[in-house]
Design an enzyme around this catalytic site. Structure first.
Site, PDB file in Angstrom:
ATOM      1  N   GLU A  44     -43.842   6.368   1.871  1.00  0.00           N
ATOM      2  CA  GLU A  44     -42.898   6.215   2.982  1.00  0.00           C
ATOM      3  C   GLU A  44     -43.426   5.172   3.960  1.00  0.00           C
ATOM      4  O   GLU A  44     -44.573   5.259   4.399  1.00  0.00           O
ATOM      5  CB  GLU A  44     -42.731   7.563   3.693  1.00  0.00           C
ATOM      6  CG  GLU A  44     -42.069   7.510   5.051  1.00  0.00           C
ATOM      7  CD  GLU A  44     -42.251   8.794   5.849  1.00  0.00           C
ATOM      8  OE1 GLU A  44     -42.179   8.726   7.088  1.00  0.00           O
ATOM      9  OE2 GLU A  44     -42.463   9.868   5.246  1.00  0.00           O
ATOM     10  N   THR A  72     -39.317   7.924   9.873  1.00  0.00           N
ATOM     11  CA  THR A  72     -39.026   7.767  11.302  1.00  0.00           C
ATOM     12  C   THR A  72     -37.647   7.137  11.492  1.00  0.00           C
ATOM     13  O   THR A  72     -37.442   6.251  12.326  1.00  0.00           O
ATOM     14  CB  THR A  72     -40.124   6.947  12.017  1.00  0.00           C
ATOM     15  OG1 THR A  72     -41.413   7.372  11.574  1.00  0.00           O
ATOM     16  CG2 THR A  72     -40.073   7.166  13.532  1.00  0.00           C
ATOM     17  N   LYS A 132     -38.523  18.684   6.078  1.00  0.00           N
ATOM     18  CA  LYS A 132     -39.844  18.281   6.557  1.00  0.00           C
ATOM     19  C   LYS A 132     -40.197  19.154   7.760  1.00  0.00           C
ATOM     20  O   LYS A 132     -39.608  19.016   8.828  1.00  0.00           O
ATOM     21  CB  LYS A 132     -39.807  16.804   6.951  1.00  0.00           C
ATOM     22  CG  LYS A 132     -41.005  16.306   7.741  1.00  0.00           C
ATOM     23  CD  LYS A 132     -40.762  14.860   8.183  1.00  0.00           C
ATOM     24  CE  LYS A 132     -41.799  14.405   9.187  1.00  0.00           C
ATOM     25  NZ  LYS A 132     -41.552  13.017   9.641  1.00  0.00           N
TER      26      LYS A 132
END
Length: 216
Positions: A44, A72, A132
């Site tokens: 990521e 993000t 998450k």
């Protein structure tokens, strides 16, 4: 051949999302061959990294065997930049319903950030591929076990506070994967000349997942 879609088979072989933030293209090219060689499969790039979209696009081209995603992602602007760059999955620190709707339309795996049982359940109900649990660093393994007692159908991906010493415990508690940043990419091993030590470190993480995870 460059694969277009996220590979769940590859992720399940090594259910670790490596989180890279604030890294340069040169560092990426030095580290990713080692990462892949060690058997890790999913990476990521956070969208608050300078040139994140360009890095994602480059990685999709150069490392076709990796799952390359964007992290993000807090708004649709970041989401569309990531999608245009070729991101194969999306990670957020928050629950943004517009992002859920768009990822669903694009058939794009989404790992949204949530913390409380209510937030986790909402994220799962909206269509999360896995939730998450963030920031898990303040709660630890016991929290994952406690949440999964009543919410055992939800796939959890704890992020924050996961390291080599406790990664097996998170999987034993029921996590389907983990997110790892600084503990997976320690700064002292990212410098030139530390390639062999870095590969050994990556392999130790891969071995730790193999000890408790059965192939899907």
């Amino acid at each position: 051949m460059n694969k277009q879609f996220f590979s769940w088979d590859a992720f399940n072989e090594a259910p670790v999302v490596g989180i890279m933030r604030g890294v340069s293209m040169d560092t990426i090219h030095r580290i990713m061959p080692i990462y892949s060689k060690a058997g890790l499969t999913t990476i990521e790039i956070t969208m608050n990294t300078e040139g994140a979209a360009a890095i994602i696009k480059e990685m999709r081209h150069v490392y076709p065997n990796l799952n390359v995603g964007a992290g993000t992602v807090c708004n649709l602007d970041d989401l569309f930049k990531a999608v245009d760059a070729g991101a194969q999955f999306i990670v957020t620190p928050i629950v943004n319903e517009d992002i859920f709707t768009t990822c669903k339309k694009l058939n794009l795996p989404l790992f949204p950030g949530a913390l409380t049982p209510t937030e986790i359940y909402k994220a799962w109900s909206l269509g999360a591929s896995a939730v998450k649990v963030f920031p898990c660093s303040q709660f630890g393994v016991g929290y994952i076990k406690d949440v999964l007692a009543p919410l055992n159908k939800i796939k959890l991906l704890p992020t924050g506070g996961v390291d080599k010493s406790n990664i097996q415990a998170f999987f034993k508690a029921g996590a389907v994967g983990v997110g790892m940043g600084g503990s997976l990419f320690p700064k002292d091993l990212l410098v030139e000349g530390k390639e062999s030590e870095l590969e050994e470190h990556f392999r130790s993480i891969k071995v730790a997942t193999e000890a408790v995870c059965e192939p899907a």
